[in-house]
Enzyme design. Structure first.
Site, PDB file in Angstrom:
ATOM      1  N   LYS A 203     -27.520 -13.026 -10.036  1.00 35.83           N
ATOM      2  CA  LYS A 203     -28.281 -11.786 -10.263  1.00 35.83           C
ATOM      3  C   LYS A 203     -27.980 -10.831  -9.105  1.00 35.83           C
ATOM      4  O   LYS A 203     -28.530 -10.957  -8.016  1.00 35.83           O
ATOM      5  CB  LYS A 203     -29.781 -12.076 -10.353  1.00 35.83           C
ATOM      6  CG  LYS A 203     -30.609 -10.870 -10.774  1.00 35.83           C
ATOM      7  CD  LYS A 203     -32.062 -11.261 -11.002  1.00 35.83           C
ATOM      8  CE  LYS A 203     -32.881 -10.054 -11.490  1.00 35.83           C
ATOM      9  NZ  LYS A 203     -32.920  -8.976 -10.509  1.00 35.83           N
TER      10      LYS A 203
ATOM     11  N   CYS B 149     -52.060  10.657  23.767  1.00 36.68           N
ATOM     12  CA  CYS B 149     -52.643  11.750  24.556  1.00 36.68           C
ATOM     13  C   CYS B 149     -53.700  11.281  25.556  1.00 36.68           C
ATOM     14  O   CYS B 149     -54.156  12.064  26.394  1.00 36.68           O
ATOM     15  CB  CYS B 149     -53.251  12.800  23.631  1.00 36.68           C
ATOM     16  SG  CYS B 149     -54.706  12.210  22.727  1.00 36.68           S
TER      17      CYS B 149
ATOM     18  N   LYS C 161     -28.640 -17.271 -19.484  1.00 40.81           N
ATOM     19  CA  LYS C 161     -28.583 -16.742 -20.849  1.00 40.81           C
ATOM     20  C   LYS C 161     -28.154 -17.841 -21.814  1.00 40.81           C
ATOM     21  O   LYS C 161     -27.329 -18.698 -21.461  1.00 40.81           O
ATOM     22  CB  LYS C 161     -27.564 -15.596 -20.946  1.00 40.81           C
ATOM     23  CG  LYS C 161     -27.799 -14.445 -19.996  1.00 40.81           C
ATOM     24  CD  LYS C 161     -26.643 -13.446 -20.029  1.00 40.81           C
ATOM     25  CE  LYS C 161     -26.851 -12.315 -19.047  1.00 40.81           C
ATOM     26  NZ  LYS C 161     -25.684 -11.401 -18.977  1.00 40.81           N
TER      27      LYS C 161
ATOM     28  N   ARG D  93     -29.761   3.024 -16.163  1.00 44.68           N
ATOM     29  CA  ARG D  93     -30.639   2.334 -17.100  1.00 44.68           C
ATOM     30  C   ARG D  93     -31.842   3.182 -17.480  1.00 44.68           C
ATOM     31  O   ARG D  93     -32.274   3.200 -18.616  1.00 44.68           O
ATOM     32  CB  ARG D  93     -31.121   1.009 -16.487  1.00 44.68           C
ATOM     33  CG  ARG D  93     -32.050   0.229 -17.402  1.00 44.68           C
ATOM     34  CD  ARG D  93     -32.576  -1.036 -16.716  1.00 44.68           C
ATOM     35  NE  ARG D  93     -33.464  -1.748 -17.609  1.00 44.68           N
ATOM     36  CZ  ARG D  93     -34.743  -1.447 -17.795  1.00 44.68           C
ATOM     37  NH1 ARG D  93     -35.277  -0.432 -17.132  1.00 44.68           N
ATOM     38  NH2 ARG D  93     -35.498  -2.135 -18.619  1.00 44.68           N
TER      39      ARG D  93
ATOM     40  N   ASP E  57       0.834  -1.207   0.000  1.00 44.42           N
ATOM     41  CA  ASP E  57       0.000   0.000   0.000  1.00 44.42           C
ATOM     42  C   ASP E  57       0.865   1.253   0.000  1.00 44.42           C
ATOM     43  O   ASP E  57       0.544   2.244  -0.672  1.00 44.42           O
ATOM     44  CB  ASP E  57      -0.921   0.003   1.227  1.00 44.42           C
ATOM     45  CG  ASP E  57      -2.010  -1.049   1.120  1.00 44.42           C
ATOM     46  OD1 ASP E  57      -2.131  -1.670   0.046  1.00 44.42           O
ATOM     47  OD2 ASP E  57      -2.734  -1.254   2.113  1.00 44.42           O
TER      48      ASP E  57
ATOM     49  N   LYS F 236     -35.870 -15.967 -10.107  1.00 39.92           N
ATOM     50  CA  LYS F 236     -35.960 -15.198  -8.866  1.00 39.92           C
ATOM     51  C   LYS F 236     -36.040 -16.145  -7.674  1.00 39.92           C
ATOM     52  O   LYS F 236     -36.826 -17.094  -7.669  1.00 39.92           O
ATOM     53  CB  LYS F 236     -37.204 -14.307  -8.887  1.00 39.92           C
ATOM     54  CG  LYS F 236     -37.203 -13.276 -10.009  1.00 39.92           C
ATOM     55  CD  LYS F 236     -36.317 -12.099  -9.715  1.00 39.92           C
ATOM     56  CE  LYS F 236     -36.951 -11.184  -8.696  1.00 39.92           C
ATOM     57  NZ  LYS F 236     -36.150  -9.961  -8.484  1.00 39.92           N
TER      58      LYS F 236
ATOM     59  N   ASP G 117       0.731   4.211  -2.715  1.00 37.65           N
ATOM     60  CA  ASP G 117       0.483   5.601  -2.317  1.00 37.65           C
ATOM     61  C   ASP G 117       1.598   6.529  -2.794  1.00 37.65           C
ATOM     62  O   ASP G 117       1.343   7.684  -3.162  1.00 37.65           O
ATOM     63  CB  ASP G 117       0.345   5.697  -0.798  1.00 37.65           C
ATOM     64  CG  ASP G 117      -0.919   5.022  -0.293  1.00 37.65           C
ATOM     65  OD1 ASP G 117      -1.837   4.804  -1.112  1.00 37.65           O
ATOM     66  OD2 ASP G 117      -0.985   4.710   0.914  1.00 37.65           O
TER      67      ASP G 117
ATOM     68  N   TYR H   5     -20.971  -7.329 -17.108  1.00 36.62           N
ATOM     69  CA  TYR H   5     -21.403  -8.603 -17.693  1.00 36.62           C
ATOM     70  C   TYR H   5     -21.804  -8.517 -19.163  1.00 36.62           C
ATOM     71  O   TYR H   5     -22.192  -9.527 -19.749  1.00 36.62           O
ATOM     72  CB  TYR H   5     -22.572  -9.182 -16.903  1.00 36.62           C
ATOM     73  CG  TYR H   5     -23.742  -8.240 -16.700  1.00 36.62           C
ATOM     74  CD1 TYR H   5     -24.571  -7.861 -17.743  1.00 36.62           C
ATOM     75  CD2 TYR H   5     -23.996  -7.714 -15.437  1.00 36.62           C
ATOM     76  CE1 TYR H   5     -25.624  -6.998 -17.552  1.00 36.62           C
ATOM     77  CE2 TYR H   5     -25.058  -6.838 -15.224  1.00 36.62           C
ATOM     78  CZ  TYR H   5     -25.864  -6.488 -16.289  1.00 36.62           C
ATOM     79  OH  TYR H   5     -26.903  -5.619 -16.098  1.00 36.62           O
TER      80      TYR H   5
ATOM     81  N   ASP I  27     -27.996  -7.767  -6.704  1.00 31.34           N
ATOM     82  CA  ASP I  27     -29.064  -6.863  -6.274  1.00 31.34           C
ATOM     83  C   ASP I  27     -28.496  -5.451  -6.187  1.00 31.34           C
ATOM     84  O   ASP I  27     -28.123  -4.965  -5.120  1.00 31.34           O
ATOM     85  CB  ASP I  27     -29.614  -7.318  -4.910  1.00 31.34           C
ATOM     86  CG  ASP I  27     -31.026  -6.802  -4.679  1.00 31.34           C
ATOM     87  OD1 ASP I  27     -31.627  -6.268  -5.624  1.00 31.34           O
ATOM     88  OD2 ASP I  27     -31.524  -6.937  -3.545  1.00 31.34           O
TER      89      ASP I  27
END
Length: 683
Positions: free
Chosen positions: A115, A410, A289, A136, A34, A313, A38, A225, A117
């Site tokens: 898929k 109340c 697909k 989109r 790192d 799903k 840097d 993808y 989310d």
């Protein structure tokens, strides 16, 4: 260092930093420490400070370099970004696989991908350099969010490998990892701001921040993808496209499988379902697909989705927990709403501990007893919901819920109209109603006082600074700066709002004085007057004074109002306390008349009436309604022969069927976008 030396060294540093960033953020296989990374960045920053003419858009130093934006420009996609048809269970997935097999023959290969989310994104590179990122939207038109997407470290600013120098559009998903989501919600709670329902909403909201620095702080990630026009790069299949993306510097999900049979596809889906909670990000299914691009072209598209892909799903995620209590909240209209309080449980990406039960009849219908072991889930993966009790686990200690006969806030008596399922508190001075009315007034759909969240409003009420909505306009920066946020410092002293936030709040309050009349009317919280009815009344009368002085018949004659709403509006304005409130708002400078600055020529939809049904993808229904009204149209809730167009989104209700029965033109979201863009109506 000469200018030529500086330019050569800067380019070498940019290439080195891009390579090592790819190794670190995308491959998770760094080659240098790192500190060494840097040091490269610091050296490049120094050269660019001394030679500002060498700063390029693809420089790693420019990931957060754009100023805050007031709006996102529309972007028309070169190729439509289609949504996917869904398979809600294995039987529907098998039916789709069999249908594809019949059309393409045996031996068809499929690619299965998780898929994610998150939020879809399209990235455009020219000569290998990122030039545009777009959401989109509705599939045809999205929003330009380039400045925000540039802040995401897994999005390459310049392509490498086979993508080096390429002009190409690629597509994928922006998402928020689970740990980042938890940190964000913890920060939101500490600041008294609303928490996000799930990582998908958090990712989508982060991508559309006006300030790229806020997006940068949200720790977003990506998986790519799709390559648009893959044949230009000699790609013949989906799995080849994924390899091309990976080699070009993009982050590609490793959980991908090429399957040669339905059994292999089902096995992948079952494995993904069993592992979903072990992943560092949320998934809600599997995308299947056809692998071959030639076969994809053979299958083609329907009007809304490709015929060569489907989203399997996952079933709604359900969890069991203990129902600790059923309590009652009081809304701004006095409605008493029971809600379940249960042991916290993680469901669909976030931890929940309560859920509305709507009314006493609903509790009885579900057969709930306090102390039950219950099944909970999120309706639509968003709204917490109690499915029901596990009766077989009862041990006799459970007890029934009894609706209170007095207001829990109340103490006033409550009553239930014969034709309603809801009990109500009728005490106008009820503290709970007061707070809810104030929250409603400041909400986005009403007066939209940015930064005025629920927690801050409650504290302003507790300190005696807010009693009714007119008091917002008495607040000044000094008062606001001294209000406690609810957080404490390490030494135990309270954290105050402070002058910077107070200045922004005061500006937001001032800006709210000039909201459209419909928002003011909606913000007053008149029973039965939602956002749509408020807009109809504002269009019909033009001022709060005219609405307040209109008679029952005059109000009821307005299309979309009717006698029940008219009586409610009349009762509101006949109340002297309400008339005093309106007078105080006007005296404070709140606009009570419709401010129509557009000349008639800029209102091409004058005289037309629209009805919206179903979910829109590129905007909310409220945003669509406001845009239509700005062009002169009326937007109502009910379909009649006088309706000009019914706009149909996803999952439309019965309004579509009624429109077809009445012969009212039905249009889609693409037609709506064209109307808003040009003011031209579909043929």
């Amino acid at each position: 260092m000469t200018s030529q030396d500086a330019a050569e060294r800067a380019q070498k540093l940019r290439d080195l930093i891009a390579y090592h960033a790819w190794r670190y953020y995308v491959l998770d296989a760094p080659e240098i420490s790192d500190d060494a990374y840097d040091a490269l960045v610091r050296e490049l920053e120094q050269i660019e400070r001394e030679h500002p003419e060498l700063v390029t858009p693809d420089s790693p130093t420019q990931r957060v370099g754009a100023p805050p934006s007031e709006q996102f420009a529309p972007v028309r996609h070169a190729q439509r970004m289609y949504s996917l048809d869904n398979a809600m269970d294995e039987a529907e997935l098998v039916a789709w696989l069999e249908r594809v097999g019949r059309e393409l023959g045996t031996g068809t290969r499929f690619v299965c991908e998780l898929k994610i989310d998150g939020s879809s994104i399209a990235l455009t590179y020219r000569d290998g350099v990122l030039v545009r990122a777009a959401t989109r939207g509705d599939g045809a038109v999205g929003e330009d969010v380039t400045a925000n997407i540039r802040t995401i470290k897994t999005v390459p600013l310049r392509l490498i490998g086979p993508g080096a120098g390429a002009t190409v559009e690629v597509r994928g998903e922006v998402f928020m990892p689970k740990t980042s989501f938890e940190r964000l919600n913890e920060a939101q709670e500490a600041a008294g701001a609303a928490v996000f329902a799930n990582p998908r909403n958090a990712a989508a909201g982060s991508v559309r921040q006006k300030d790229p620095a806020v997006t940068a702080s949200r720790d977003l990630d990506t998986f790519l993808y799709q390559v648009v026009e893959p044949e230009r790069f000699g790609l013949a299949s989906q799995h080849e496209a994924l390899e091309w993306l990976r080699a070009s510097g993009f982050k590609v999900n490793p959980d991908v499988r090429v399957c040669s049979s339905a059994d292999e596809v089902l096995a992948f889906c079952r494995e993904a379902l069993s592992r979903r909670h072990d992943l560092p990000y949320e998934i809600d299914g599997v995308v299947v697909k056809v692998d071959s691009f030639a076969q994809q072209a053979e299958l083609g598209f329907t009007a809304k989705a490709p015929r060569w892909a489907i989203a399997y799903k996952f079933p709604p995620e359900e969890r069991t927990t203990k129902l600790l209590d059923i309590r009652v909240s009081v809304g701004r209209t006095g409605a008493l709403t029971p809600y379940a309080v249960f042991e916290p449980v993680r469901v669909a990406g976030s931890t929940i501990a309560r859920a509305t039960l709507h009314n006493a009849d609903e509790i009885a219908r579900k057969g709930l007893l306090i102390g039950d072991t219950i099944v909970v889930r999120k309706a639509g993966d968003v709204i917490p919901e109690v499915v029901g009790p596990l009766v077989e686990l009862r041990d006799g200690s459970e007890r029934p819920f009894v609706m209170p006969d007095s207001c829990p806030s109340c103490g006033a008596k409550v009553w239930k109209p014969e034709d309603e399922a809801v009990w109500r508190c009728v005490n106008a001075a009820c503290p709970a109603q007061r707070v809810e009315r104030l929250i409603h007034w400041a909400s986005r759909q009403a007066m939209d006082i940015e930064g005025m969240g629920e927690e801050l409003i409650r504290r302003l009420v507790d300190e005696g600074l807010l009693r009714d909505v007119s008091d917002f306009y008495r607040l000044d920066e000094e008062q606001l700066s001294r209000v406690a946020t609810g957080r404490v410092k390490k030494d135990g002293t309270p954290v105050l709002v402070g002058p910077v936030v107070a200045r922004k709040l005061a500006a937001a309050i001032e800006a709210s004085k000039h909201r459209p009349l419909a928002r003011l009317l909606f913000g007053l919280g008149i029973r039965h007057v939602g956002a749509t009815v408020a807009s109809v009344l504002a269009d019909a009368f033009g001022s709060l004074e005219a609405i307040g002085s209109a008679g029952l018949e005059e109000l009821a004659s307005v299309e979309g109002v009717g006698p029940v709403i008219a009586a409610s509006v009349r009762a509101f304005f006949e109340n002297p306390d309400n008339r005093d409130l309106v007078a105080r708002l006007a005296a404070a400078g709140v606009a009570t008349r419709e401010e129509r600055s557009e000349p008639a020529g800029n209102r091409p939809l004058d005289g037309l009436t629209f009805v919206l049904t179903g979910a829109l993808l590129s905007m909310t229904r409220e945003q669509a309604s406001e845009a239509l009204r700005s062009l002169g149209a009326k937007v109502t809730d009910s379909v009649s022969k006088k309706t000009s167009f019914v706009v149909v989104g996803e999952n439309p209700g019965s309004k579509r069927d009624k429109a077809l029965a009445l012969g009212v033109p039905v249009i889609g979201e693409e037609d709506l976008v064209r109307i808003l863009d040009s003011g031209e109506l579909p043929a």
